[in-house]
Scaffold this motif. Structure first.
Motif, short mmCIF file in Angstrom:
data_model
loop_
_atom_site.label_atom_id
_atom_site.label_comp_id
_atom_site.label_asym_id
_atom_site.label_seq_id
_atom_site.Cartn_x
_atom_site.Cartn_y
_atom_site.Cartn_z
N ARG A 1 -11.46 6.87 -2.41
CA ARG A 1 -12.78 6.27 -2.15
C ARG A 1 -13.07 6.47 -0.66
NH1 ARG A 1 -11.68 0.36 -4.54
NH2 ARG A 1 -13.88 0.01 -3.99
N LYS B 1 -15.83 4.46 1.35
CA LYS B 1 -15.39 3.08 1.57
C LYS B 1 -14.31 3.04 2.65
CE LYS B 1 -16.06 -1.11 -0.20
NZ LYS B 1 -17.37 -1.76 -0.16
N SER B 2 -13.42 4.01 2.63
CA SER B 2 -12.36 4.09 3.63
C SER B 2 -12.93 4.27 5.03
CB SER B 2 -11.41 5.24 3.29
OG SER B 2 -10.38 5.34 4.24
N SER C 1 -8.15 -2.03 8.63
CA SER C 1 -7.43 -0.75 8.70
C SER C 1 -6.60 -0.54 7.44
CB SER C 1 -6.52 -0.72 9.94
OG SER C 1 -7.28 -0.74 11.12
N GLU D 1 0.84 -1.21 0.00
CA GLU D 1 0.00 0.00 0.00
C GLU D 1 0.87 1.26 0.00
OE1 GLU D 1 -1.13 3.37 2.15
OE2 GLU D 1 -0.89 1.70 3.54
N ARG E 1 -12.70 1.65 8.23
CA ARG E 1 -12.03 2.16 9.42
C ARG E 1 -12.92 2.02 10.65
NH1 ARG E 1 -6.78 2.54 10.25
NH2 ARG E 1 -6.48 3.53 8.23
N PHE F 1 -8.16 2.43 0.23
CA PHE F 1 -9.32 3.15 -0.31
C PHE F 1 -9.13 4.66 -0.20
CE2 PHE F 1 -11.78 -0.85 0.99
CZ PHE F 1 -11.65 -1.40 -0.28
N PHE F 2 -8.49 5.09 0.90
CA PHE F 2 -8.22 6.52 1.08
C PHE F 2 -7.32 7.04 -0.04
CE2 PHE F 2 -5.58 9.98 2.72
CZ PHE F 2 -6.56 10.87 3.13
N LYS F 3 -6.27 6.27 -0.35
CA LYS F 3 -5.34 6.70 -1.39
C LYS F 3 -5.97 6.63 -2.79
CE LYS F 3 -1.01 5.97 1.04
NZ LYS F 3 0.30 5.30 1.08
N SER G 1 -8.71 0.29 4.53
CA SER G 1 -9.15 1.68 4.64
C SER G 1 -8.09 2.63 4.08
CB SER G 1 -9.43 2.03 6.10
OG SER G 1 -9.74 3.40 6.24
N ASP G 2 -6.82 2.34 4.38
CA ASP G 2 -5.73 3.17 3.86
C ASP G 2 -5.66 3.12 2.34
OD1 ASP G 2 -4.88 4.11 6.32
OD2 ASP G 2 -3.50 2.44 6.65
N LEU H 1 -9.65 11.34 8.19
CA LEU H 1 -10.67 11.10 7.17
C LEU H 1 -11.78 12.14 7.26
CD1 LEU H 1 -10.95 7.21 7.22
CD2 LEU H 1 -10.57 8.60 5.18
#
Length: 648
Positions: free
Chosen positions: A250, A253-254, A239, A206, A258, A245-247, A242-243, A284
């Motif tokens: 999204r 979804k993140s 977790s 990731e 989380r 999806f954040f990048k 989530s990271d 977030l």
């Protein structure tokens, strides 16, 4: 001891409440050693899913150990309890049990439990953001596991070292360690350990931006964790997802994953996981401009990390809250949290900086008084000599001539010493004033410019000024730390504590601290040392001198070059040298390196800066250690610094 006895007494009552009739019936007719083994196994099995129950089983095992006198399982019990306390965020208790396990292992000469104790202490130091100390403990543990061919322990050490490299963003090293760990765990059919390796591989991919590989490993970790009821693994995988999806931007979804992770961590009392997720949720919500929610989670993360002692997460909390304060245009709050961030960072990474700056002034006063005392001693000697020669002059005229000569020489020596004192003092304070004037002036000028023109500036201009203030402040701080260390050597505040050290291990540990700097400059560091050689030396002094040599070697090396660290022990004499092939020095520069009243601070090949005090501190440390530093250098051919001392 009082704490331990109270813990045991309370454990009796607690065990009575949690032990099911089946467990009680299972252990009551067994021999004490069988009861202990059963209880510590239950402690280990419940460490993540039901930590409170695990603690009660572990303490009951210790109670039986105490009254039965079966100490062979004591270290293992302490280690297991330390792990459980670490899981629930009670790091002080975790350290208490790890330290006891370590000391018992040393006393009993049990290498296996000693290695696990070192590994657990490494985990403790990691959570306190003391990464170099953590790596040192983990490396010591790994060497013992390797010697014993204990593959499970080797996998633990490799995984924990990988997590430190991941934190330091050295992703290539992290990936290498996680892959080696996962291979061992797969061979051992250690499902739980393999799940953890899959998680860490996912986290690394990731960070490398390889999101497909990251999600593949994380999904496999979820499947395996669900199969073996490893809830902590499921939480960690969520977790990680989530990271990712954040990048991928999204955000919804993140947030979903989380919250799932946080829910599981709260259920199993995984305090560290809770804090990580609270910090992440705060960021977030900051991203979605939900400022109320952002502050709620960030404030909770700050509170929890402060209460549990997870300093790495507290550092993140202060940084995140600074960003929050900027987002709401509360610059007073932003300044407050930034200040807390810098103070905590200094506490973690600047060990010597905790000493009061006033010690520096005291050191100079003490030094001056010592020299004045020497002058007074010379004066008394002179007076005594004068009195004796006056008696002789009545008998022999020649005695008067001798007295005159002695008087002249004594006065000349005293005046010369006094002149040296004043000249050294003047030059030294001139150096301090010169070195402090520029960065302090820069801080003052930049701050004044920021204050007066703040509303007229663009955000990029403000950031540039703030970066300048930060850089200048760090220069001042580093100089003061170096001056303080030098001054403490002058007043005798640093002593020598020689211990037995493996020569190659200590060199590898020192070099490891500079791996990232060397890698960024593409400089290869080679170590030539016999792994079987043991030496007697002061660890702090050795780390300071050789670390300084290596730091300077990197600084003055060209890109894509190498550094050779060579160490030999011959005729009871140790010689350690660090050789680079960089810009080198002329003879005049070499002769001036260690003079207190001569300042040399040359820019490195990539314009790296230093304080100019490092080698002077090394010289003082070498003399305290009864050793010697020598230098050989030629312009454009490189330099070789050597430190030699007696091995006794």
């Amino acid at each position: 001891m009082k704490f331990f006895i109270l813990s045991l007494v309370s454990s009796v009552l607690l065990f009575a409440q949690i032990a099911t009739p089946d467990i009680y019936l299972t252990i009551k007719d067994k021999k004490p050693d069988e009861q202990i083994k059963l209880l510590i196994n239950l402690c280990w099995e419940n460490r993540s899913s039901n930590p409170r129950l695990a603690i009660k089983y572990g303490k009951k095992a210790l109670e039986i150990i105490e009254y039965s006198g079966i100490d062979s399982l004591k270290s293992e019990s302490f280690n297991f309890l330390g792990v459980v306390y670490g899981n629930i965020g009670d790091l002080d208790s975790a350290y208490y049990f790890y330290k006891n396990a370590y000391e018992i292992s040393i006393h009993s000469k049990n290498k296996l439990t000693l290695a696990y104790s070192l590994n657990n202490l490494g985990d403790y130091y990691t959570k306190n953001a003391l990464y170099s100390t953590a790596l040192e403990k983990l490396f010591e543990g790994y060497k013992i596991f390797e010697e014993l061919n204990e593959k499970r322990g080797m996998a633990y050490s490799l995984n924990d070292m990988g997590e430190i490299y991941l934190t330091q963003k050295d992703f290539d090293k992290a990936l290498d360690h996680f892959e080696r760990s996962s291979k061992l765990r797969y061979e051992l059919k250690d499902d739980r350990g393999y799940a953890k390796s899959l998680l860490n591989l996912g986290f690394t991919y990731e960070n490398l931006g390889q999101f497909d590989k990251a999600l593949d490993n994380l999904n496999r970790a979820v499947e395996l964790s669900k199969k073996i009821s490893y809830k902590k693994g499921i939480s960690a995988a969520y977790s990680g997802m989530s990271d990712v999806f954040f990048k991928q931007d999204r955000i919804e979804k993140s947030l979903e994953f989380r919250h799932l992770a946080l829910s599981i961590d709260r259920q199993i009392e995984n305090r560290y996981g809770e804090i990580v997720n609270e910090n992440a949720l705060g960021l977030l919500y900051l991203k979605t401009n939900n400022l109320a929610k952002a502050f709620e989670y960030l404030h909770q993360a700050e509170k929890d990390s402060r209460n549990t002692g997870h300093l790495d997460q507290l550092l993140d909390s202060y940084h995140n809250l600074t960003n929050y304060a900027v987002a709401i245009n509360d610059f007073k709050m932003a300044y407050s949290y930034q200040k807390k961030y810098e103070e905590l960072k200094e506490k973690i990474f600047g060990q010597e900086s905790k000493n009061k700056i006033a010690d520096l002034q005291t050191a100079f006063v003490v030094e001056r008084k010592e020299k004045e005392a020497e002058l007074l001693k010379l004066d008394l000697e002179y007076q005594k000599a004068t009195r004796n020669y006056l008696i002789l002059i009545s008998i022999l005229i020649l005695g008067g001539v001798v007295l005159y000569v002695m008087k002249y020489k004594t006065e000349k020596k005293a005046n010369h010493l006094l002149s040296e004192l004043n000249e050294s003092k003047d030059n030294f304070f001139s150096i301090i004033a010169h070195d402090l004037k520029n960065p302090i002036g820069a801080v003052s000028n930049l701050a004044e410019l920021l204050k007066s023109d703040y509303d007229l500036m663009h955000e990029a201009e403000r950031k540039e000024l703030i970066d300048g203030i930060s850089s200048a402040s760090m220069n001042v701080q580093q100089l003061l730390m170096d001056l303080l260390t030098w001054a403490r050597t002058q007043k005798g505040a640093i002593g020598v504590n020689k211990v037995t050290i493996n020569l190659k291990n200590i060199l590898e540990s020192i070099v490891a601290s500079y791996d990232l700097v060397a890698k960024n400059k593409r400089v290869e560091i080679l170590i030539n040392a016999d792994p079987a050689v043991e030496i007697k030396a002061d660890k702090l002094i050795l780390q300071t001198i050789i670390g300084n040599f290596i730091n300077n070697a990197i600084k003055f090396s060209f890109t894509n070059s190498k550094i050779i660290v060579d160490a030999v022990c011959s005729d009871n004499r140790v010689n350690i040298s660090v050789e680079d092939f960089g810009i080198g020095m002329d003879e005049k520069t070499v002769n001036s390196l260690f003079k207190v009243d001569y300042k040399i601070s040359t820019l490195g090949t990539n314009n790296e800066r230093g304080t100019g005090m490092g080698l002077k501190i090394c010289k003082e440390f070498a003399e305290i250690h009864k050793g010697k530093i020598s230098v050989r250098s030629q312009p454009e051919k490189g330099s070789k610094f050597s430190f030699s001392f007696d091995n006794n």
